[in-house]
Design a protein around this motif. Structure first.
Motif, PDB file in Angstrom:
ATOM      1  N   GLU A   1      41.660 -16.276   5.509  1.00  0.00           N
ATOM      2  CA  GLU A   1      40.383 -15.742   5.982  1.00  0.00           C
ATOM      3  C   GLU A   1      40.074 -16.246   7.385  1.00  0.00           C
ATOM      4  OE1 GLU A   1      36.085 -15.659   6.714  1.00  0.00           O
ATOM      5  OE2 GLU A   1      37.286 -17.465   6.336  1.00  0.00           O
ATOM      6  N   ALA A   2      40.367 -17.520   7.653  1.00  0.00           N
ATOM      7  CA  ALA A   2      40.138 -18.070   8.989  1.00  0.00           C
ATOM      8  C   ALA A   2      41.081 -17.428  10.004  1.00  0.00           C
ATOM      9  CB  ALA A   2      40.320 -19.580   8.974  1.00  0.00           C
ATOM     10  N   GLU A   3      42.321 -17.207   9.626  1.00  0.00           N
ATOM     11  CA  GLU A   3      43.263 -16.552  10.539  1.00  0.00           C
ATOM     12  C   GLU A   3      42.797 -15.142  10.884  1.00  0.00           C
ATOM     13  OE1 GLU A   3      45.606 -17.580  12.264  1.00  0.00           O
ATOM     14  OE2 GLU A   3      45.973 -19.560  11.436  1.00  0.00           O
ATOM     15  N   ALA A   4      42.201 -14.464   9.912  1.00  0.00           N
ATOM     16  CA  ALA A   4      41.680 -13.126  10.174  1.00  0.00           C
ATOM     17  C   ALA A   4      40.530 -13.182  11.182  1.00  0.00           C
ATOM     18  CB  ALA A   4      41.220 -12.481   8.873  1.00  0.00           C
ATOM     19  N   ARG A   5      39.697 -14.220  11.101  1.00  0.00           N
ATOM     20  CA  ARG A   5      38.589 -14.356  12.053  1.00  0.00           C
ATOM     21  C   ARG A   5      39.120 -14.688  13.449  1.00  0.00           C
ATOM     22  NH1 ARG A   5      36.364 -18.128   8.649  1.00  0.00           N
ATOM     23  NH2 ARG A   5      35.750 -19.438  10.413  1.00  0.00           N
ATOM     24  N   ALA A   6      40.172 -15.498  13.515  1.00  0.00           N
ATOM     25  CA  ALA A   6      40.773 -15.801  14.806  1.00  0.00           C
ATOM     26  C   ALA A   6      41.332 -14.529  15.443  1.00  0.00           C
ATOM     27  CB  ALA A   6      41.872 -16.844  14.660  1.00  0.00           C
ATOM     28  N   GLU A   7      41.953 -13.687  14.617  1.00  0.00           N
ATOM     29  CA  GLU A   7      42.488 -12.425  15.116  1.00  0.00           C
ATOM     30  C   GLU A   7      41.363 -11.496  15.557  1.00  0.00           C
ATOM     31  OE1 GLU A   7      44.967  -9.725  16.530  1.00  0.00           O
ATOM     32  OE2 GLU A   7      45.547 -11.734  15.798  1.00  0.00           O
ATOM     33  N   ALA A   8      40.245 -11.536  14.833  1.00  0.00           N
ATOM     34  CA  ALA A   8      39.087 -10.731  15.238  1.00  0.00           C
ATOM     35  C   ALA A   8      38.566 -11.197  16.593  1.00  0.00           C
ATOM     36  CB  ALA A   8      37.989 -10.829  14.184  1.00  0.00           C
ATOM     37  N   GLY A   9      38.582 -12.516  16.828  1.00  0.00           N
ATOM     38  CA  GLY A   9      38.171 -13.030  18.129  1.00  0.00           C
ATOM     39  C   GLY A   9      39.078 -12.534  19.240  1.00  0.00           C
ATOM     40  N   ARG A  10      40.395 -12.562  18.991  1.00  0.00           N
ATOM     41  CA  ARG A  10      41.335 -12.052  20.001  1.00  0.00           C
ATOM     42  C   ARG A  10      41.126 -10.552  20.219  1.00  0.00           C
ATOM     43  NH1 ARG A  10      44.523 -16.133  17.451  1.00  0.00           N
ATOM     44  NH2 ARG A  10      45.246 -14.695  15.827  1.00  0.00           N
ATOM     45  N   GLY A  11      40.835  -9.844  19.125  1.00  0.00           N
ATOM     46  CA  GLY A  11      40.624  -8.406  19.230  1.00  0.00           C
ATOM     47  C   GLY A  11      39.372  -8.049  20.007  1.00  0.00           C
ATOM     48  N   ALA A  12      38.380  -8.954  20.011  1.00  0.00           N
ATOM     49  CA  ALA A  12      37.131  -8.686  20.739  1.00  0.00           C
ATOM     50  C   ALA A  12      37.354  -8.576  22.231  1.00  0.00           C
ATOM     51  CB  ALA A  12      36.107  -9.782  20.436  1.00  0.00           C
ATOM     52  N   ARG A  13      38.496  -9.071  22.720  1.00  0.00           N
ATOM     53  CA  ARG A  13      38.783  -8.966  24.160  1.00  0.00           C
ATOM     54  C   ARG A  13      38.939  -7.509  24.594  1.00  0.00           C
ATOM     55  NH1 ARG A  13      43.758 -13.294  24.109  1.00  0.00           N
ATOM     56  NH2 ARG A  13      42.638 -15.030  23.096  1.00  0.00           N
ATOM     57  N   GLN A  14      39.278  -6.626  23.652  1.00  0.00           N
ATOM     58  CA  GLN A  14      39.432  -5.217  24.009  1.00  0.00           C
ATOM     59  C   GLN A  14      38.075  -4.598  24.337  1.00  0.00           C
ATOM     60  OE1 GLN A  14      42.535  -3.928  24.340  1.00  0.00           O
ATOM     61  NE2 GLN A  14      43.165  -6.031  23.843  1.00  0.00           N
ATOM     62  N   ALA A  15      37.074  -4.900  23.507  1.00  0.00           N
ATOM     63  CA  ALA A  15      35.736  -4.343  23.734  1.00  0.00           C
ATOM     64  C   ALA A  15      35.002  -5.060  24.857  1.00  0.00           C
ATOM     65  CB  ALA A  15      34.923  -4.405  22.445  1.00  0.00           C
TER      66      ALA A  15
ATOM     67  N   VAL B   1      28.855 -12.942  18.284  1.00  0.00           N
ATOM     68  CA  VAL B   1      29.026 -14.095  17.392  1.00  0.00           C
ATOM     69  C   VAL B   1      27.879 -15.065  17.654  1.00  0.00           C
ATOM     70  CG1 VAL B   1      30.504 -16.027  16.736  1.00  0.00           C
ATOM     71  CG2 VAL B   1      31.524 -13.821  17.350  1.00  0.00           C
ATOM     72  N   PRO B   2      26.962 -15.233  16.706  1.00  0.00           N
ATOM     73  CA  PRO B   2      25.792 -16.086  16.964  1.00  0.00           C
ATOM     74  C   PRO B   2      26.074 -17.562  16.686  1.00  0.00           C
ATOM     75  CG  PRO B   2      25.570 -15.066  14.825  1.00  0.00           C
ATOM     76  CD  PRO B   2      26.853 -14.535  15.416  1.00  0.00           C
ATOM     77  N   VAL B   3      25.338 -18.407  17.380  1.00  0.00           N
ATOM     78  CA  VAL B   3      25.273 -19.843  17.103  1.00  0.00           C
ATOM     79  C   VAL B   3      23.797 -20.231  17.164  1.00  0.00           C
ATOM     80  CG1 VAL B   3      27.545 -20.319  18.094  1.00  0.00           C
ATOM     81  CG2 VAL B   3      25.503 -20.489  19.541  1.00  0.00           C
ATOM     82  N   GLN B   4      23.485 -21.466  16.793  1.00  0.00           N
ATOM     83  CA  GLN B   4      22.138 -21.970  17.065  1.00  0.00           C
ATOM     84  C   GLN B   4      22.123 -22.424  18.511  1.00  0.00           C
ATOM     85  OE1 GLN B   4      19.577 -21.889  14.816  1.00  0.00           O
ATOM     86  NE2 GLN B   4      18.146 -22.567  16.382  1.00  0.00           N
ATOM     87  N   LEU B   5      21.478 -21.635  19.359  1.00  0.00           N
ATOM     88  CA  LEU B   5      21.454 -21.949  20.782  1.00  0.00           C
ATOM     89  C   LEU B   5      20.597 -23.167  21.070  1.00  0.00           C
ATOM     90  CD1 LEU B   5      20.876 -18.353  22.205  1.00  0.00           C
ATOM     91  CD2 LEU B   5      22.999 -19.670  22.365  1.00  0.00           C
TER      92      LEU B   5
ATOM     93  N   ARG C   1      39.957 -27.016  19.698  1.00  0.00           N
ATOM     94  CA  ARG C   1      40.165 -28.184  18.836  1.00  0.00           C
ATOM     95  C   ARG C   1      39.295 -28.104  17.597  1.00  0.00           C
ATOM     96  NH1 ARG C   1      37.127 -32.870  18.887  1.00  0.00           N
ATOM     97  NH2 ARG C   1      38.033 -34.589  17.691  1.00  0.00           N
ATOM     98  N   PHE C   2      38.018 -27.742  17.767  1.00  0.00           N
ATOM     99  CA  PHE C   2      37.127 -27.660  16.614  1.00  0.00           C
ATOM    100  C   PHE C   2      37.561 -26.565  15.646  1.00  0.00           C
ATOM    101  CE2 PHE C   2      33.880 -29.517  19.670  1.00  0.00           C
ATOM    102  CZ  PHE C   2      33.951 -30.783  19.103  1.00  0.00           C
ATOM    103  N   ALA C   3      38.171 -25.517  16.169  1.00  0.00           N
ATOM    104  CA  ALA C   3      38.650 -24.437  15.303  1.00  0.00           C
ATOM    105  C   ALA C   3      39.743 -24.924  14.360  1.00  0.00           C
ATOM    106  CB  ALA C   3      39.170 -23.277  16.151  1.00  0.00           C
TER     107      ALA C   3
ATOM    108  N   ALA D   1      33.520 -21.414  15.066  1.00  0.00           N
ATOM    109  CA  ALA D   1      34.422 -21.928  16.092  1.00  0.00           C
ATOM    110  C   ALA D   1      35.735 -21.168  16.113  1.00  0.00           C
ATOM    111  CB  ALA D   1      34.676 -23.421  15.869  1.00  0.00           C
ATOM    112  N   VAL D   2      36.209 -20.721  14.961  1.00  0.00           N
ATOM    113  CA  VAL D   2      37.502 -20.045  14.884  1.00  0.00           C
ATOM    114  C   VAL D   2      37.475 -18.731  15.665  1.00  0.00           C
ATOM    115  CG1 VAL D   2      39.125 -18.924  13.308  1.00  0.00           C
ATOM    116  CG2 VAL D   2      38.124 -21.135  12.704  1.00  0.00           C
ATOM    117  N   THR D   3      36.447 -17.922  15.450  1.00  0.00           N
ATOM    118  CA  THR D   3      36.360 -16.642  16.158  1.00  0.00           C
ATOM    119  C   THR D   3      36.141 -16.849  17.652  1.00  0.00           C
ATOM    120  OG1 THR D   3      35.457 -15.576  14.184  1.00  0.00           O
ATOM    121  CG2 THR D   3      35.134 -14.451  16.268  1.00  0.00           C
ATOM    122  N   ILE D   4      35.258 -17.785  18.010  1.00  0.00           N
ATOM    123  CA  ILE D   4      34.998 -18.041  19.432  1.00  0.00           C
ATOM    124  C   ILE D   4      36.265 -18.529  20.128  1.00  0.00           C
ATOM    125  CG2 ILE D   4      33.674 -19.419  21.069  1.00  0.00           C
ATOM    126  CD1 ILE D   4      31.409 -19.486  18.976  1.00  0.00           C
TER     127      ILE D   4
END
Length: 450
Positions: free
Chosen positions: A7-21, A89-93, A169-171, A408-411
């Motif tokens: 599941e985490a690997e899928a989120r990492a791939e989603a993060g890489r995929g976001a570079r297209q948009a 991708v939201p965080v607590q700002l 690193r945190f990912a 952290a994984v997606t970011i």
């Protein structure tokens, strides 16, 4: 390094995929809209609900320099951040992650730690907004120090690259490792570029360790007719007894008592028990910072019932975050609780006396200890090498805040290991520093024109 789940690997791939948009290079642009609201109007609107006799103090502080203006104009940058690209991708700002809002303070275990230390504008929102504000503040500060945009841009690039490396690193760390991690003084000391810097740092931190309620008592209080009370140092420190020209002192005493009772109720049971051993002695309006000037900020002096030991608490008025209008989440019905809960989520060691309260007239507040081993960097005294080391520390710290509260994984997947995002943010930071300078010039002209 922990092995990631599928599941985490899928989120990492989603993060890489976001570079297209949203290409990472797209973050480098700053094109102010033709219908951009006048920044002076934005700031004047904030003044409407502030204490009128303190508004000139706020304006004078913001007029001092472009960096001081930047510190006080979070509402302007919030407006400007809203249309910038994000990957959703939201965080607590932190909400106001400029260089002066990082520093040292005491943990619950009475150790000095380094972290973000201002959360007046905290809300859930796009992680990119905090990174943009940090990067822009680096270039603005460098300009104030008389350096070129090449120097400032290089420092901003270093801060963002360190943010990306730390996020990577945190990912790869388990959630508990991320949660328990802290930036200690030893970490800060190791980041300093020379032995001379470390010597200066040790002296500053020793001085910060002495910033506690006992020291504050000597600076802020006096004994008159055998009774302890807060000194009068208008307009920056005004006890309730001296506010009769502007406010009804008896009414203000009642409000302090009311809001203190509500604050105690917001604390965990052990802190409530601890505060039962103290009595409220006096309270005073105290001007703090730049952006907060004019809001209703207080210091409250308490003393121990058995030994008379002092405890100073700071009370700050909380209003809606300047970012609230630009995020999809509904505003928290209690602005003080928003600040407290946001701080607890983001800070590795939040203040043990952190709590919130309100009054019958509808104003919200949050409470914390006053000057509890607080220390801050003297950015104006830094040379380029020192600034570079410091802003990288801030970038790492901001990444930790976002990793605690976000994905952290997606970011990290989106950021990657290259320089593309950091180069883009450095370009944005230089362009926005120029915008900030133009806004500051207009602000100064408006103040001069009355």
């Amino acid at each position: 390094m922990a092995t990631r789940t599928a599941e985490a690997e899928a989120r990492a791939e989603a993060g890489r995929g976001a570079r297209q948009a949203v290409p990472r290079s797209a973050h480098g642009r700053w094109d102010p809209p033709t219908d951009r609201t006048d920044p002076v109007e934005v700031l004047a609107a904030q003044d409407a609900d502030r204490l009128p006799w303190l508004v000139p103090v706020r304006r004078a502080r913001m007029a001092e320099s472009a960096f001081a203006f930047f510190r006080g104009s979070a509402a302007v940058m919030a407006m400007d951040l809203a249309p910038t690209p994000t990957i959703g991708v939201p965080v607590q700002l932190c909400g106001d992650a400029h260089l002066a809002n990082f520093g040292t303070f005491a943990s619950a275990e009475r150790r000095q730690v380094f972290d973000l230390n201002d959360f007046d504008e905290t809300v859930p929102g796009p992680w990119e907004w905090d990174v943009r504000r940090l990067a822009a503040s680096v270039v603005v500060a460098a300009r104030d120090n008389g350096w070129s945009d090449a120097v400032g841009g290089r420092a901003a690039r270093g801060a963002v690259r360190t943010y990306a490396r730390a996020m990577s690193r945190f990912a790869d760390l388990p959630a508990l490792r991320i949660w328990y991690e802290q930036v200690s003084l030893a970490d800060v000391r190791r980041a300093l570029p020379s032995k001379a810097d470390r010597k200066v740092f040790d002296k500053r931190m020793a001085k910060a360790r002495g910033r506690d309620s006992v020291r504050a008592l000597g600076k802020l209080a006096e004994t008159v007719d055998g009774r302890l009370r807060i000194r009068s140092q208008p307009p920056l420190l005004v006890p309730l007894r001296d506010l009769t020209e502007h406010l009804d002192a008896e009414e203000m005493h009642a409000r302090v008592a009311e809001t203190f009772a509500g604050y105690v109720e917001s604390l965990p049971p052990d802190r409530r028990y601890l505060l039962q051993r103290f009595s409220v002695v006096d309270a005073a309006l105290k001007v703090v910072g730049v952006g907060s000037v004019g809001t209703r900020c207080w210091v409250v002096l308490l003393t121990g019932r058995d030994h008379g030991e002092p405890l100073f608490l700071q009370v700050k008025e909380a209003t809606d975050s300047v970012l609230q209008a630009y995020v999809p989440t509904r505003p928290d019905p209690h602005a003080g609780r928003r600040v407290v809960e946001g701080r607890r989520l983001v800070q590795a060691s939040p203040d043990v006396f952190l709590g919130w309260s309100d009054t019958s007239v509808g104003r919200h507040y949050y409470w914390r200890q006053f000057h509890d081993m607080k220390g801050s960097a003297d950015v104006a005294a830094m040379d380029p090498d020192r600034l570079g080391a410091y802003v990288e520390l801030c970038g790492r710290t901001l990444a930790h805040a976002h990793a605690r509260s976000g994905d952290a994984v997606t970011i990290a997947g989106y950021l990657g290991s290259g320089r593309t995002f950091a180069d883009a943010l450095a370009d944005f930071a230089v362009a926005y520093a120029e915008q900030n300078q133009a806004d500051h010039d207009r602000f100064r002209r408006s103040v001069a024109d009355g």
